[in-house]
Design an enzyme around this catalytic site. Structure first.
Site, PDB file in Angstrom:
ATOM      1  N   ASN A 486       7.736  17.340  29.193  1.00  0.00           N
ATOM      2  CA  ASN A 486       8.287  17.252  30.515  1.00  0.00           C
ATOM      3  C   ASN A 486       8.239  15.743  30.663  1.00  0.00           C
ATOM      4  O   ASN A 486       7.351  15.212  31.538  1.00  0.00           O
ATOM      5  CB  ASN A 486       7.407  17.951  31.440  1.00  0.00           C
ATOM      6  CG  ASN A 486       7.970  18.240  33.073  1.00  0.00           C
ATOM      7  OD1 ASN A 486       8.730  17.368  33.292  1.00  0.00           O
ATOM      8  ND2 ASN A 486       7.882  19.258  33.605  1.00  0.00           N
ATOM      9  N   ASP A 487       9.448  14.882  30.625  1.00  0.00           N
ATOM     10  CA  ASP A 487       9.657  13.653  31.121  1.00  0.00           C
ATOM     11  C   ASP A 487       9.237  13.324  32.536  1.00  0.00           C
ATOM     12  O   ASP A 487       8.930  12.056  32.707  1.00  0.00           O
ATOM     13  CB  ASP A 487      11.072  13.292  30.917  1.00  0.00           C
ATOM     14  CG  ASP A 487      11.503  13.061  29.565  1.00  0.00           C
ATOM     15  OD1 ASP A 487      10.710  12.455  28.726  1.00  0.00           O
ATOM     16  OD2 ASP A 487      12.777  12.945  29.174  1.00  0.00           O
ATOM     17  N   CYS A 488       9.352  14.253  33.091  1.00  0.00           N
ATOM     18  CA  CYS A 488       8.822  13.968  34.771  1.00  0.00           C
ATOM     19  C   CYS A 488       7.612  14.079  35.261  1.00  0.00           C
ATOM     20  O   CYS A 488       7.313  14.136  36.271  1.00  0.00           O
ATOM     21  CB  CYS A 488       9.864  14.917  35.436  1.00  0.00           C
ATOM     22  SG  CYS A 488      11.545  14.535  35.153  1.00  0.00           S
TER      23      CYS A 488
END
Ligand code: GLC
Ligand code: GLC
Length: 815
Positions: A486-488
């Protein structure tokens, strides 16, 4: 409401009206030359790299939508009336319109004032050019004097520079017109040894290469001056905006038909043989001319098209299923497999949602993409693995992306995403399971593209595993670093400055925040590593990774389990996330999927518990959302995830990539009905009826569908380039239909809806064709009572590869 329909027999999606909710696009090319093409002929082309070798210009974010493309105009010279046969850019109301998107080609057909026009766009295999094969038919009942104009706008190669550096660019544009072929040669005079060319099969009445000469000052593509007057002015671009436009006059008797071919191509010359004569500045055209001549012949174009069709028949033929569900069949047999090839080629670089400028090939993304295409083109998967691993850092970590043209890793979107290395292990395992090619592990591969740093690929994998072990946090869970899958989820970012990149900003030292997701992924990677080490008889490695996995599993039960589901992470303050203790972000989808895929909780009932929690808290009719409750405000300590309004993207959107993990997890616990139900919820073909809401193409997966907290719940965005393609392909083919490549052979273990009578699959695997028939007389979800292979009953579902056997008949009776 539907905007078209599937034609499964021709493997096409037929769009029946041009004004789709968004441009519905397709891709041309599958090797080095690529194009994006919409249902109204919008889009652009590039050679290998959408950023560094852009041939034609495209305007994003524009109004009207979708400006810039492979435009044609027709003009009735008697009345002066003109129109675009692809609807855009003139948007003339057409009497008939149809767009067929197929694998690597698009055909746009329309009729206006009795003139039928059909244009087939494609890139021949082995060539760096695209063809527009136009067939005009006069169905008006009387003779017609027509003009046909083509129009493209050249991009000055570097797409980023092209869109920003006008003080230079307005002075560098150069073209050459020779034998009625338009050559675009900006920067050819200096360091480039490549140029573009645009040719037409007919004698020209004129041409234009200077945009404003063709359009007229302050005019748009919908009302070009040349169309209004019916004349090109043979303009030659010097700086400003070079374009390519041919003008052909065509007299068509009533009932007559005529074919016109356009070639838009890319060509390279040897550095020391660029000019002809050598002392001039004129492009040496010796090697390009035969190519142009070849493809201006209709017979050669037809032949190239047939070769392309056959190529796709061969590729798709490697896995063909007949199940009781039509949406499943067409996604598995055609569109999902096709999308997997496109994600392989593009990674996340060029789509109508990715500009082609920002992101190159992602390390994590490309490794996962492998899962979806490796059975079609294992040789290219091998090459991709070697490219990717050559960018790996010496410490086992990874650049998050690399540029396809240079194959060099870069830090443009940050690095230190601590999940990255584990995906390499999983990607390599998938390749070996498919191909049986163990030799790849002995390939000598560089680190950070540095000569002299080579080790066998096997050691790269060892370093990948070690990377996680070297980075454990206070709970002994893996440190998250910049982010995990999850890049975020940016737990070390702490950004309070507008516009700062969440991906490259780090304000904490990263020694506390931990990821349960990486823990699950690590266990999965260790299992794959044990399989590979075992094959090499490397007992030390086998026992090392088995021990590490067992330790990690213990840690997850100690700190990663919340009672009813797996937790998500620990933040920089050591507080838990994805737990009943949280008021927002209490439960996340990712650890449920990945931990169960790694086998956690399958024996102790926790897997079922976690999946029931997913069903209760996260599932919606449009798919499973990423977390709940959504974050209602921006949290400094969580980063980008809380930057999105609730229901979008990583903040509780239906992030489709993660849904197949749950489908797979459901098959692991034997619940075929649930797995398949989730599969259908996001299957784009099954959502075709709600195209007005869904908005994106009904033939490919989108990255996201707005979640239940969003006002536009059910609306999709970011179609085409998403890990959803590969993972859904894996979920349906390997886990629901249960035909799964393993190190030792093909494993067959269907977990299907109980109401299915059975299904059939043809699967090419390591050189043999498997004809698999599964019957389900007792209407159960999982379990095989009897498996026969070429008439002989076998124990269990593993079918070992037998040398020299080309056809294998497999019958499975469930029970
Ligand atoms: C995008 C990225 C992918 C990431 C996902 C979740 O799809 O390409 O790498 O895992 O977003 O943030
Ligand atoms: C992923 C995420 C996106 C984020 C991006 C950063 O693609 O989906 O939300 O902005 O990564 O590179």
């Amino acid at each position: 409401m539907k905007y078209g329909h599937f034609d499964d027999a021709s493997r096409e999606y037929i769009i029946a009206r041009p004004d789709t909710p968004l441009p519905w696009i397709n891709y041309l090319g599958c090797e080095a030359y690529f194009g994006l093409i919409s249902n109204t002929a919008g889009g652009y082309s590039f050679y290998r790299d959408a950023r560094l070798r852009r041939l034609t210009r495209y305007r994003y974010n524009n109004s009207p939508l979708d400006v810039g493309g492979r435009y044609l105009y027709l003009r009735d010279n008697k009345s002066g009336k003109y129109w675009s046969p692809s609807w855009m850019p003139t948007r003339t109301k057409l009497d008939e319109y149809e767009c067929r998107h197929g694998q690597g080609y698009t055909i746009i057909t329309s009729k206006f004032n009795g003139i039928k026009s059909s244009t087939r766009y494609f890139v021949p295999l082995g060539e760096s050019l695209e063809l527009w094969q136009v067939t005009l038919t006069n169905e008006s009942g009387s003779d017609s004097d027509l003009s046909l104009f083509s129009a493209i706008e050249f991009c000055l190669w570097d797409a980023n520079d092209d869109a920003t550096n006008f003080q230079r660019n307005y002075s560098i544009g150069q073209v050459e017109i020779a034998d009625e072929v338009i050559y675009h040669k900006t920067e050819y005079r200096e360091r480039r040894d490549h140029f573009a060319y645009f040719a037409c099969s007919e004698k020209l009445a004129g041409y234009d290469t200077q945009r404003e000469a063709f359009l007229g000052n302050y005019r748009g593509w919908d009302q070009p001056r040349a169309l209004e007057t019916g004349e090109s002015v043979n303009s030659e671009a010097h700086g400003w905006q070079p374009i390519g436009s041919h003008h052909v006059k065509i007299h068509l008797r009533a009932g007559e038909q005529k074919q016109v071919i356009f070639i838009l191509g890319y060509h390279e010359n040897p550095k020391d043989d660029k000019f002809d004569p050598p002392t001039s500045q004129i492009i040496n055209k010796k090697t390009v001319k035969p190519i142009i001549e070849k493809y201006l012949q209709p017979a050669n174009v037809d032949e190239a098209f047939n070769i392309l069709r056959d190529y796709w028949t061969m590729l798709l033929g490697k896995f063909q299923a007949t199940t009781p569900d039509a949406d499943t069949n067409r996604m598995v047999n055609i569109w999902n497999a096709y999308q997997c090839m496109v994600t392989f080629n593009m990674s996340r670089s060029a789509s109508y949602f990715e500009s082609g400028i920002g992101r190159g090939m992602g390390f994590r993304d490309s490794n996962q993409d492998l899962l979806g295409f490796v059975h079609m083109i294992p040789e290219r998967a091998r090459e991709r693995i070697l490219d990717l691993s050559a960018t790996q850092l010496k410490n086992g970590g990874a650049f998050h992306q690399y540029q396809p043209l240079t194959k060099r890793g870069n830090n443009d979107v940050g690095s230190g995403f601590n999940d990255d290395p584990a995906w390499l292990v999983i990607g390599v395992a998938a390749y070996i399971k498919e191909s049986g090619d163990w030799s790849i592990l002995d390939e000598l591969v560089q680190y950070e593209n540095e000569a002299g740093s080579e080790t066998p690929l096997y050691e790269h994998l060892q370093r990948s595993i070690q990377y996680t072990l070297d980075r454990l946090g206070p709970n002994k869970l893996p440190l998250i670093g910049r982010a995990d899958w999850n890049d975020c989820l940016n737990l070390n970012c702490f950004s309070d400055t507008p516009g700062q990149s969440f991906q490259t900003t780090t304000n904490r030292d990263g020694k506390v925040a931990e990821s349960v997701f990486i823990a699950g992924l690590f266990v999965l990677a260790c299992t794959e590593m044990a399989g590979m080490a075992g094959n090499r008889n490397d007992k030390a490695e086998v026992s090392k990774v088995q021990k590490a996995a067992a330790e990690m599993e213990k840690t997850v039960w100690a700190s990663g389990w919340d009672g009813d589901w797996f937790r998500r992470a620990y933040d920089n303050f050591g507080h838990v996330l994805g737990s009943k203790e949280n008021s927002e972000g209490r439960i996340f989808i990712e650890p449920q999927g990945i931990c169960i895929m790694a086998g956690l909780g399958v024996d102790n009932g926790n897997a079922i518990k976690a999946l029931d929690s997913v069903d209760e808290h996260l599932a919606t009719p449009h798919g499973i959302v990423l977390q709940q409750p959504a974050f209602s405000q921006y949290y400094l300590h969580l980063g980008e995830i809380s930057s999105y309004p609730p229901g979008y993207k990583e903040n509780a959107g239906i992030f489709c990539h993660t849904n197949p993990w749950i489908m797979i997890a459901e098959t692991i616990v034997g619940r075929g009905d649930r797995a398949f139900d989730y599969y259908r919820r996001i299957n784009p073909s099954a959502r075709e009826e709600i195209s007005e809401l869904h908005k994106c193409e009904p033939y490919v997966y989108a990255q996201m569908i707005a979640g239940k907290d969003a006002v536009t719940h059910g609306e999709a965005k970011n179609s085409w380039l998403t890990g959803t393609a590969a993972w859904n392909y894996a979920a349906i083919t390997q886990y629901i239909l249960g035909i799964r490549p393993g190190f030792e052979g093909l494993e067959i273990d269907p977990v299907i809806p109980a109401n299915w009578e059975g299904f059939k699959v043809t699967r090419v695997f390591r050189g043999a064709t498997y004809h698999i028939t599964v019957t389900n007389p007792k209407h159960i979800c999982k379990g095989a009572e009897k498996v026969t292979v070429n008439g002989k009953q076998v124990e269990g579902g593993l079918i070992r590869v037998e040398e020299g056997v080309r056809e294998v008949n497999v019958e499975v009776v469930m029970g």
